[in-house]
Write an enzyme that holds these catalytic residues in place. Structure first.
Site, PDB file in Angstrom:
ATOM      1  N   GLU A   9      -9.094   5.286   3.484  1.00  0.00           N
ATOM      2  CA  GLU A   9      -9.727   4.059   5.023  1.00  0.00           C
ATOM      3  C   GLU A   9      -9.312   5.134   5.538  1.00  0.00           C
ATOM      4  O   GLU A   9      -8.683   5.993   5.954  1.00  0.00           O
ATOM      5  CB  GLU A   9      -8.223   3.016   5.124  1.00  0.00           C
ATOM      6  N   GLU A  41       0.250  -1.519   0.189  1.00  0.00           N
ATOM      7  CA  GLU A  41      -0.035  -0.181  -0.055  1.00  0.00           C
ATOM      8  C   GLU A  41       1.266   1.606  -0.149  1.00  0.00           C
ATOM      9  O   GLU A  41       2.017   0.987   0.512  1.00  0.00           O
ATOM     10  CB  GLU A  41      -0.921   0.390   0.715  1.00  0.00           C
TER      11      GLU A  41
END
Length: 408
Positions: A321, A211
């Site tokens: 997120e 990520e």
């Protein structure tokens, strides 16, 4: 006398426990803060140490003890971007705040120094910089004929809320996007809020993920600045991986960018928008996953760290997120995602990804053919994939305020 005895026993137990924690923090600091060949004091308060590239923390990983460093990828991700996607109203960020105060010499990498206070904020030194376990069970069931229902039915993690665009079911060897940079308001002290790309593979508790993007994470960094970050795991965040260089694994090669250092300027409502370009791709010759920020090579995740990701990713996510123990609860966390505005507000108000691209085994850079979008808590954080005109570059807008009248 009994009270004095009890007090003495409790004091001994406390001192023993505190002493152990203090010793653990000292050991963690020694592991993370390698000897510096040069130190730079950034105007934002960060201390950047220039570390010998061959003595970085990555090589403390058991799988990398005999690893031969790769200084640059053998192939490039390439580019297939619209040349002026935002009609001149956006600008790419190409540097960080610390670089105004100096630069690291050739043969070193810039590493943000970790303080005792940083580690003390974690539940324990061993959990510093790590996410809580999170299983993506919908990857267990994916097929080439992916449809939206299978994504919507995935179990929802109890402490994370995502708003994402998803490509699922193919063998991906790269992904890219321009990520709009904001400083989300009201990020609570124990929460974080990110805008990022995920490349995923594996099953259930063996999920592997790499990520990258930007994050506001007071628990790790002690402030609410927007910072460049990476992450990796090979077991659904259970025991492996971490943010940036806070555990061994990611190999940095860049002298220009420091992972965890602040990004400026950030976008503001109805004004110029700023973005970073994040690219991640698999080097077919070495098996390493490379990370670029704009035209700059940051480093790579060695293929040896993974099993499934040694070959390809089976899912790509673009979006945001929020981590909080108060997602999907009442009262909901006030931590916002993206700009803090809902996706329906669109350009210059909501956060976005654009120039969304993947690379598959055809080795062609392309806009993904099959995409789905969803949000774990649509009344708190939303999504919208749209074009200004049918010929223009798609924008994926996402984000929201967290707690609000629709998300009490």
């Amino acid at each position: 006398m009994r009270l004095l005895l009890i007090f003495a026993i409790l004091s001994c137990l406390y001192n023993e426990a505190y002493g152990k924690v203090s010793l653990d923090i000292d050991m963690k600091l020694k592991t993370l803060n390698k000897p510096a060949l040069k130190t730079i004091k950034s105007e934002d308060g960060d201390i950047i140490d220039c570390i010998d590239v061959y003595k970085q923390h990555a090589f403390d990983h058991p799988a990398l003890r005999d690893h031969k460093i790769q200084m640059k990828p053998s192939v490039e991700f390439g580019t297939k971007k619209t040349t002026n996607p935002n009609n001149g109203t956006s600008e790419q960020i190409t540097s960080q705040i610390w670089s105004k105060s100096g630069n690291c010499p050739t043969g070193t990498i810039p590493v943000r120094r970790v303080s005792r206070e940083d580690i003390s904020r974690a539940s324990s030194p061993s959990h510093f910089g790590r996410k809580t376990p999170h299983v993506y069970r919908f990857l267990d069931q994916h097929k080439a004929n992916f449809n939206l229902t299978s994504a919507e039915n995935k179990p929802r993690p109890k402490d994370r809320s995502e708003a994402i665009l998803l490509a699922l079911g193919f063998n991906y060897v790269g992904a890219q996007s321009d990520i709009n940079v904001w400083n989300p308001p009201r990020v609570q002290p124990h929460d974080y809020s990110s805008a990022q790309i995920w490349l995923l593979s594996g099953l259930s508790d063996k999920l592997e993920s790499i990520e990258a993007g930007w994050v506001v994470n007071p628990g790790v960094f002690g402030d609410s600045r927007t910072r460049l970050f990476t992450y990796w795991t090979k077991d659904s965040y259970a025991t492996t991986g971490c943010i940036n260089l806070l555990c061994s694994g990611f190999v940095q090669t860049s002298t220009k960018y420091a992972l965890g250092a602040a990004i400026e300027p950030v976008s503001s409502t109805s004004h110029k928008q700023y973005y970073i370009t994040i690219s991640m791709f698999l080097d077919p010759n070495s098996g390493n996953w490379w990370l670029h920020c704009g035209n700059n090579v940051i480093g790579y995740w060695p293929g040896k760290l993974f099993s499934y990701l040694q070959h390809s990713a089976t899912a790509v996510q673009w979006g945001g997120e929020v981590y909080s123990v108060n997602v999907r609860k009442k009262p909901h966390t006030r931590t916002s995602m993206g700009s803090g505005a809902f996706a329906s507000n669109r350009y210059a108000e909501a956060c976005f990804h654009t120039n969304i691209r993947i690379k598959d085994y055809s080795l062609q850079i392309k806009y993904p053919q099959y995409l789905s979008q969803y949000a774990d808590e649509y009344n708190c954080y939303s999504t919208r994939l749209s074009r200004r005109t049918y010929k223009s570059e798609p924008f994926f807008f996402f984000g929201g305020p967290g707690q609000n009248l629709r998300c009490p």
